[in-house]
Motif scaffolding. Structure first.
Motif, short mmCIF file in Angstrom:
data_model
loop_
_atom_site.label_atom_id
_atom_site.label_comp_id
_atom_site.label_asym_id
_atom_site.label_seq_id
_atom_site.Cartn_x
_atom_site.Cartn_y
_atom_site.Cartn_z
N VAL A 93 0.87 -1.18 0.00
CA VAL A 93 0.00 0.00 0.00
C VAL A 93 0.90 1.23 0.00
CG1 VAL A 93 -1.74 1.30 1.29
CG2 VAL A 93 -1.87 -1.20 1.20
N ASP A 94 0.69 2.10 -0.97
CA ASP A 94 1.51 3.32 -1.08
C ASP A 94 1.18 4.30 0.03
OD1 ASP A 94 2.70 2.42 -3.39
OD2 ASP A 94 1.28 3.45 -4.72
N GLU A 95 2.22 4.92 0.56
CA GLU A 95 2.03 5.93 1.59
C GLU A 95 1.20 7.09 1.02
OE1 GLU A 95 5.63 7.09 3.51
OE2 GLU A 95 4.49 8.07 5.11
N GLY A 96 0.21 7.52 1.78
CA GLY A 96 -0.61 8.66 1.36
C GLY A 96 -1.71 8.29 0.38
N SER A 97 -1.83 7.00 0.07
CA SER A 97 -2.84 6.60 -0.92
C SER A 97 -4.17 6.28 -0.23
CB SER A 97 -2.39 5.35 -1.69
OG SER A 97 -2.39 4.22 -0.83
N ILE A 98 -5.21 6.22 -1.05
CA ILE A 98 -6.46 5.60 -0.62
C ILE A 98 -6.55 4.33 -1.46
CG2 ILE A 98 -8.96 5.81 -0.45
CD1 ILE A 98 -8.65 8.82 -0.28
N THR A 99 -6.36 3.21 -0.80
CA THR A 99 -6.33 1.92 -1.49
C THR A 99 -7.56 1.12 -1.08
OG1 THR A 99 -3.91 1.95 -1.56
CG2 THR A 99 -4.96 -0.20 -1.79
N GLY A 100 -8.19 0.50 -2.03
CA GLY A 100 -9.40 -0.26 -1.76
C GLY A 100 -9.13 -1.75 -1.70
N LEU A 101 -10.02 -2.47 -1.00
CA LEU A 101 -9.94 -3.93 -0.96
C LEU A 101 -11.36 -4.46 -1.18
CD1 LEU A 101 -8.35 -6.54 -0.34
CD2 LEU A 101 -8.76 -6.14 2.09
N ILE A 102 -11.52 -5.19 -2.28
CA ILE A 102 -12.84 -5.74 -2.60
C ILE A 102 -12.75 -7.25 -2.76
CG2 ILE A 102 -13.63 -3.62 -3.73
CD1 ILE A 102 -13.23 -5.00 -6.45
N GLY A 103 -13.92 -7.83 -2.89
CA GLY A 103 -14.00 -9.28 -3.08
C GLY A 103 -15.35 -9.73 -2.55
N PRO A 104 -15.91 -10.78 -3.13
CA PRO A 104 -17.21 -11.27 -2.67
C PRO A 104 -17.18 -11.66 -1.19
CG PRO A 104 -16.54 -12.36 -4.72
CD PRO A 104 -15.37 -11.56 -4.24
N ASN A 105 -18.35 -11.85 -0.61
CA ASN A 105 -18.44 -12.26 0.80
C ASN A 105 -17.58 -13.49 1.05
OD1 ASN A 105 -21.67 -11.27 0.32
ND2 ASN A 105 -20.53 -10.44 2.01
N GLY A 106 -16.88 -13.45 2.18
CA GLY A 106 -16.09 -14.61 2.57
C GLY A 106 -14.75 -14.73 1.85
N SER A 107 -14.33 -13.67 1.16
CA SER A 107 -13.05 -13.71 0.42
C SER A 107 -11.83 -13.65 1.32
CB SER A 107 -12.95 -12.54 -0.54
OG SER A 107 -13.95 -12.60 -1.51
N GLY A 108 -12.04 -13.20 2.57
CA GLY A 108 -10.89 -13.09 3.48
C GLY A 108 -10.46 -11.66 3.76
N LYS A 109 -11.27 -10.70 3.35
CA LYS A 109 -10.89 -9.28 3.51
C LYS A 109 -10.75 -8.90 4.99
CE LYS A 109 -14.60 -7.87 1.33
NZ LYS A 109 -15.30 -9.16 1.10
N THR A 110 -11.80 -9.21 5.76
CA THR A 110 -11.74 -8.86 7.19
C THR A 110 -10.64 -9.65 7.89
OG1 THR A 110 -14.09 -8.26 7.24
CG2 THR A 110 -13.08 -8.84 9.34
N THR A 111 -10.50 -10.90 7.50
CA THR A 111 -9.43 -11.71 8.12
C THR A 111 -8.06 -11.09 7.82
OG1 THR A 111 -10.81 -13.67 7.86
CG2 THR A 111 -8.49 -14.05 8.33
N LEU A 112 -7.87 -10.61 6.60
CA LEU A 112 -6.60 -9.95 6.27
C LEU A 112 -6.39 -8.74 7.18
CD1 LEU A 112 -4.08 -9.72 4.46
CD2 LEU A 112 -5.45 -8.31 2.89
N PHE A 113 -7.42 -7.93 7.37
CA PHE A 113 -7.30 -6.78 8.29
C PHE A 113 -6.98 -7.25 9.71
CE2 PHE A 113 -9.67 -2.86 6.38
CZ PHE A 113 -8.87 -2.92 5.26
#
Ligand code: ATP
Ligand code: MG
Length: 254
Positions: free
Chosen positions: A27-47
């Protein structure tokens, strides 16, 4: 551009399920980076793994030039990497201002904090924090709500308050888990406009999970796409809408 956050082959499984599977992102410093993926893709787990709420099975995480995997979450928070939750964790029966002040003490056990916080002596000591909290509420257009109970706020205001609580930590980077979940479409843009403003005024980096893909594409510099625990694509919104892998994943769902 410098990377403020980097993961190398992060993996986290629950029993036999690989919720996060060899994820390497930057993730680039100062960026707004998005994370998408269907339900259960692991997004929250990654966070959860990045923020130290869960320990990775393997892999490395670097934040602001230092390795942070394996650190307890309060040290990661102190280092300036702060996350918010899919469902706001507010004290409904306390005022908006008190919710902000408690966030500043968020590293102590919650029950202890509440008791300690209610003491007059504590309040006297924390005038500086009150000033800071009010300034943040002002930025979020919540100043007029400062004496209102958090439970009386609209859904959008609760999400903004959740962000305000995170800002009390003087973060360098915010991980926002669905900062506009469950709010009306008009308010969604307001929340994202605030994020853009905060990036500008505070120089923050944002990493944001969001289901409304078009909204996210409007406000982000780059988006990372996860599916079944893996990163399957990344790039600018324009590139991703034409990426067959991304189209496949979303057509499969809708
Ligand atoms: N604590 C847990 N124990 C067991 N399985 C879990 C746990 N947390 C998540 N999972 C599973 O891991 C997978 C990834 O879940 P996760 O919550 O990370 O997905 P997500 O991409 O955030 O989904 P959503 O968009 O619905 O929020 C799912 O299959 C989920 O059921
Ligand atoms: Mg999630």
């Amino acid at each position: 551009m410098a990377h403020i956050l980097k993961t190398d082959n992060l993996t986290k499984s629950f029993g036999g399920l690989l919720a996060v599977n060899n994820v390497s992102i930057k993730v680039d410093e100062g960026s707004i980076t998005g994370l998408i993926g269907p339900n259960g893709s692991g997004k929250t787990t990654l966070f959860n793994v990045i923020s130290g709420a869960l320990k990775a099975d393997s892999g490395k995480t670097y934040f602001d030039g230092k390795r942070i995997d394996g650190l307890p979450c309060h040290l990661i928070y102190k280092a300036g990497l702060v996350r918010t939750f899919q469902v706001p964790r507010l004290f409904q029966k306390m005022t908006v201002l008190d919710n902000m002040l408690i966030a500043a003490r968020g590293l102590v056990g919650e029950r202890l904090t509440v008791t300690f916080f209610q003491s007059w002596a504590w309040k006297r000591q924390e005038e500086g924090l009150i000033k800071k909290a009010l300034a943040i509420l002002e930025m979020l257009d919540l100043y007029h709500q400062r004496k209102n109970l958090a439970g009386n706020l609209s859904g959008g205001q609760m999400k903004l308050l959740e962000m305000g609580r995170a800002l009390m930590a003087d973060p360098k980077m915010l991980l926002l888990d669905e900062p506009a979940a469950g709010v009306s479409p008009l308010v969604v843009d307001k929340i994202f406009e605030k994020i853009v403003e905060l990036r500008q005024s505070l120089g923050l980096t944002f990493f944001i999970i969001e289901h409304r893909i078009e909204t996210l594409f409007n406000y982000t510099d780059r988006v990372i796409v996860m599916f079944k625990g893996q990163v399957i694509a990344e790039g600018k919104g324009k590139e991703l809408v034409e990426d067959p892998k991304v189209i496949d994943v979303y057509l499969g769902e809708y």
